[in-house]
Design a protein around this motif. Structure first.
Motif, PDB file in Angstrom:
ATOM      1  N   LEU A  27      45.993  44.333  43.326  1.00  0.00           N
ATOM      2  CA  LEU A  27      48.153  44.456  43.175  1.00  0.00           C
ATOM      3  C   LEU A  27      48.899  44.268  42.502  1.00  0.00           C
ATOM      4  CD1 LEU A  27      50.182  46.379  45.225  1.00  0.00           C
ATOM      5  CD2 LEU A  27      50.522  44.174  47.023  1.00  0.00           C
ATOM      6  N   ALA A  28      48.224  42.694  42.535  1.00  0.00           N
ATOM      7  CA  ALA A  28      48.794  42.425  41.427  1.00  0.00           C
ATOM      8  C   ALA A  28      49.134  42.699  39.415  1.00  0.00           C
ATOM      9  CB  ALA A  28      48.533  40.163  42.068  1.00  0.00           C
ATOM     10  N   MET A  29      47.352  42.875  39.413  1.00  0.00           N
ATOM     11  CA  MET A  29      47.589  43.178  38.736  1.00  0.00           C
ATOM     12  C   MET A  29      47.455  44.101  37.501  1.00  0.00           C
ATOM     13  SD  MET A  29      46.307  40.439  37.214  1.00  0.00           S
ATOM     14  CE  MET A  29      45.346  41.005  35.489  1.00  0.00           C
ATOM     15  N   THR A  30      48.517  45.554  39.080  1.00  0.00           N
ATOM     16  CA  THR A  30      47.794  46.928  38.840  1.00  0.00           C
ATOM     17  C   THR A  30      49.666  46.828  39.263  1.00  0.00           C
ATOM     18  OG1 THR A  30      47.512  47.613  40.831  1.00  0.00           O
ATOM     19  CG2 THR A  30      45.830  47.287  38.753  1.00  0.00           C
ATOM     20  N   GLY A  31      50.388  46.682  40.464  1.00  0.00           N
ATOM     21  CA  GLY A  31      51.812  46.934  40.730  1.00  0.00           C
ATOM     22  C   GLY A  31      51.361  47.720  41.894  1.00  0.00           C
ATOM     23  N   SER A  32      49.858  48.609  41.937  1.00  0.00           N
ATOM     24  CA  SER A  32      49.542  49.687  42.961  1.00  0.00           C
ATOM     25  C   SER A  32      48.906  49.344  44.210  1.00  0.00           C
ATOM     26  CB  SER A  32      48.864  51.083  41.703  1.00  0.00           C
ATOM     27  OG  SER A  32      48.775  51.828  42.537  1.00  0.00           O
ATOM     28  N   ALA A  33      49.061  49.523  45.379  1.00  0.00           N
ATOM     29  CA  ALA A  33      48.479  49.048  46.081  1.00  0.00           C
ATOM     30  C   ALA A  33      47.147  50.326  46.478  1.00  0.00           C
ATOM     31  CB  ALA A  33      49.088  49.107  47.510  1.00  0.00           C
ATOM     32  N   ALA A  34      47.422  51.295  45.765  1.00  0.00           N
ATOM     33  CA  ALA A  34      46.331  52.514  46.128  1.00  0.00           C
ATOM     34  C   ALA A  34      44.860  52.331  44.355  1.00  0.00           C
ATOM     35  CB  ALA A  34      46.550  53.324  45.738  1.00  0.00           C
ATOM     36  N   VAL A  35      45.532  51.470  43.473  1.00  0.00           N
ATOM     37  CA  VAL A  35      44.393  51.302  42.431  1.00  0.00           C
ATOM     38  C   VAL A  35      44.217  50.265  42.873  1.00  0.00           C
ATOM     39  CG1 VAL A  35      44.640  50.701  40.181  1.00  0.00           C
ATOM     40  CG2 VAL A  35      45.970  52.952  41.003  1.00  0.00           C
ATOM     41  N   GLY A  36      44.917  48.951  43.082  1.00  0.00           N
ATOM     42  CA  GLY A  36      44.025  47.869  43.478  1.00  0.00           C
ATOM     43  C   GLY A  36      42.892  48.125  44.748  1.00  0.00           C
ATOM     44  N   GLY A  37      43.783  48.169  45.551  1.00  0.00           N
ATOM     45  CA  GLY A  37      42.214  49.477  47.226  1.00  0.00           C
ATOM     46  C   GLY A  37      41.273  49.479  46.589  1.00  0.00           C
ATOM     47  N   ALA A  38      41.781  51.044  45.636  1.00  0.00           N
ATOM     48  CA  ALA A  38      39.906  51.476  45.021  1.00  0.00           C
ATOM     49  C   ALA A  38      39.123  50.539  44.255  1.00  0.00           C
ATOM     50  CB  ALA A  38      40.316  52.145  44.411  1.00  0.00           C
ATOM     51  N   MET A  39      40.420  49.359  43.582  1.00  0.00           N
ATOM     52  CA  MET A  39      39.052  48.242  42.930  1.00  0.00           C
ATOM     53  C   MET A  39      38.346  47.442  43.788  1.00  0.00           C
ATOM     54  SD  MET A  39      41.991  47.901  39.763  1.00  0.00           S
ATOM     55  CE  MET A  39      41.488  46.575  38.857  1.00  0.00           C
ATOM     56  N   ALA A  40      39.152  47.413  45.026  1.00  0.00           N
ATOM     57  CA  ALA A  40      38.418  46.230  45.508  1.00  0.00           C
ATOM     58  C   ALA A  40      37.252  46.761  46.398  1.00  0.00           C
ATOM     59  CB  ALA A  40      39.310  45.527  46.748  1.00  0.00           C
ATOM     60  N   VAL A  41      37.520  48.339  46.793  1.00  0.00           N
ATOM     61  CA  VAL A  41      36.396  48.752  47.464  1.00  0.00           C
ATOM     62  C   VAL A  41      34.636  49.089  46.497  1.00  0.00           C
ATOM     63  CG1 VAL A  41      35.989  50.572  48.290  1.00  0.00           C
ATOM     64  CG2 VAL A  41      37.955  49.652  49.101  1.00  0.00           C
ATOM     65  N   ILE A  42      35.515  49.065  45.678  1.00  0.00           N
ATOM     66  CA  ILE A  42      34.694  49.544  44.975  1.00  0.00           C
ATOM     67  C   ILE A  42      33.772  47.978  44.536  1.00  0.00           C
ATOM     68  CG2 ILE A  42      33.829  50.339  42.538  1.00  0.00           C
ATOM     69  CD1 ILE A  42      36.400  51.904  42.564  1.00  0.00           C
ATOM     70  N   ASN A  43      34.661  46.975  44.537  1.00  0.00           N
ATOM     71  CA  ASN A  43      33.667  46.010  43.398  1.00  0.00           C
ATOM     72  C   ASN A  43      32.830  45.327  44.676  1.00  0.00           C
ATOM     73  OD1 ASN A  43      33.515  43.248  42.198  1.00  0.00           O
ATOM     74  ND2 ASN A  43      34.447  42.442  43.636  1.00  0.00           N
ATOM     75  N   THR A  44      33.293  45.515  46.366  1.00  0.00           N
ATOM     76  CA  THR A  44      33.320  45.686  47.124  1.00  0.00           C
ATOM     77  C   THR A  44      31.668  45.961  47.382  1.00  0.00           C
ATOM     78  OG1 THR A  44      34.555  44.968  48.000  1.00  0.00           O
ATOM     79  CG2 THR A  44      33.630  44.813  49.714  1.00  0.00           C
ATOM     80  N   LEU A  45      31.443  47.065  47.392  1.00  0.00           N
ATOM     81  CA  LEU A  45      30.713  47.625  47.930  1.00  0.00           C
ATOM     82  C   LEU A  45      29.217  47.083  46.750  1.00  0.00           C
ATOM     83  CD1 LEU A  45      31.676  51.617  48.031  1.00  0.00           C
ATOM     84  CD2 LEU A  45      30.831  49.853  50.001  1.00  0.00           C
ATOM     85  N   ILE A  46      29.612  47.127  45.306  1.00  0.00           N
ATOM     86  CA  ILE A  46      28.491  46.238  44.389  1.00  0.00           C
ATOM     87  C   ILE A  46      27.983  45.385  44.456  1.00  0.00           C
ATOM     88  CG2 ILE A  46      28.266  46.132  42.148  1.00  0.00           C
ATOM     89  CD1 ILE A  46      30.467  48.532  41.454  1.00  0.00           C
ATOM     90  N   GLY A  47      29.463  44.533  45.475  1.00  0.00           N
ATOM     91  CA  GLY A  47      28.525  42.852  45.053  1.00  0.00           C
ATOM     92  C   GLY A  47      28.381  43.078  46.404  1.00  0.00           C
ATOM     93  N   LEU A  48      28.312  43.847  47.730  1.00  0.00           N
ATOM     94  CA  LEU A  48      27.997  43.852  49.176  1.00  0.00           C
ATOM     95  C   LEU A  48      25.967  44.263  48.968  1.00  0.00           C
ATOM     96  CD1 LEU A  48      27.719  43.783  52.613  1.00  0.00           C
ATOM     97  CD2 LEU A  48      28.613  46.322  52.442  1.00  0.00           C
ATOM     98  N   THR A  49      25.824  45.486  48.229  1.00  0.00           N
ATOM     99  CA  THR A  49      24.325  46.024  47.940  1.00  0.00           C
ATOM    100  C   THR A  49      23.533  44.511  46.937  1.00  0.00           C
ATOM    101  OG1 THR A  49      25.364  47.758  47.236  1.00  0.00           O
ATOM    102  CG2 THR A  49      23.274  47.240  46.902  1.00  0.00           C
ATOM    103  N   MET A  50      24.428  44.162  45.849  1.00  0.00           N
ATOM    104  CA  MET A  50      23.764  43.217  44.996  1.00  0.00           C
ATOM    105  C   MET A  50      23.845  41.715  45.974  1.00  0.00           C
ATOM    106  SD  MET A  50      23.298  45.075  41.970  1.00  0.00           S
ATOM    107  CE  MET A  50      22.477  43.199  41.469  1.00  0.00           C
TER     108      MET A  50
END
Length: 68
Positions: A27-50
Motif C-alpha cells: 500500500l505504501a509503495m503503490t498507493g493502492s490497497a488492491a495492488v498492494g494486497g494482490a502483491m502480498a497475497v502472491i508473496n504469501t502463497l509462494i512463501g507459505l509453500t516454500m
C-alpha cells in the motif's frame, strides 16, 4: 522430530504476519490497497509453500541434533 501438522500451523501463522506487513508495504509503495494486497497475497502463497517444503526437508536432516 516435528509433525507435519505443527509445521503447517507454524507456516500459516508466520505467513499471516507476513501478509499483514506486505500489505502495508505494498500500500505504501503503490498507493493502492488492491495492488498492494494482490502483491502480498502472491508473496504469501509462494512463501507459505516454500516454508513448508523447507521445514519438512530439515525435519529429515539429522545433522546438528543432540540425541540423548
Amino acid at each position: 522430530m516435528e509433525t507435519p501438522r505443527r509445521t503447517l500451523v507454524k507456516a500459516v501463522l508466520w505467513n499471516v504476519m507476513g501478509l499483514t506487513v506486505m500489505s502495508l508495504v505494498g500500500l505504501a509503495m503503490t498507493g493502492s490497497a488492491a495492488v498492494g494486497g494482490a502483491m502480498a497475497v502472491i508473496n504469501t502463497l509462494i512463501g507459505l509453500t516454500m516454508y513448508v517444503l523447507y521445514e519438512r526437508i530439515w525435519a529429515r536432516v539429522n545433522w546438528g541434533r543432540l540425541h540423548g
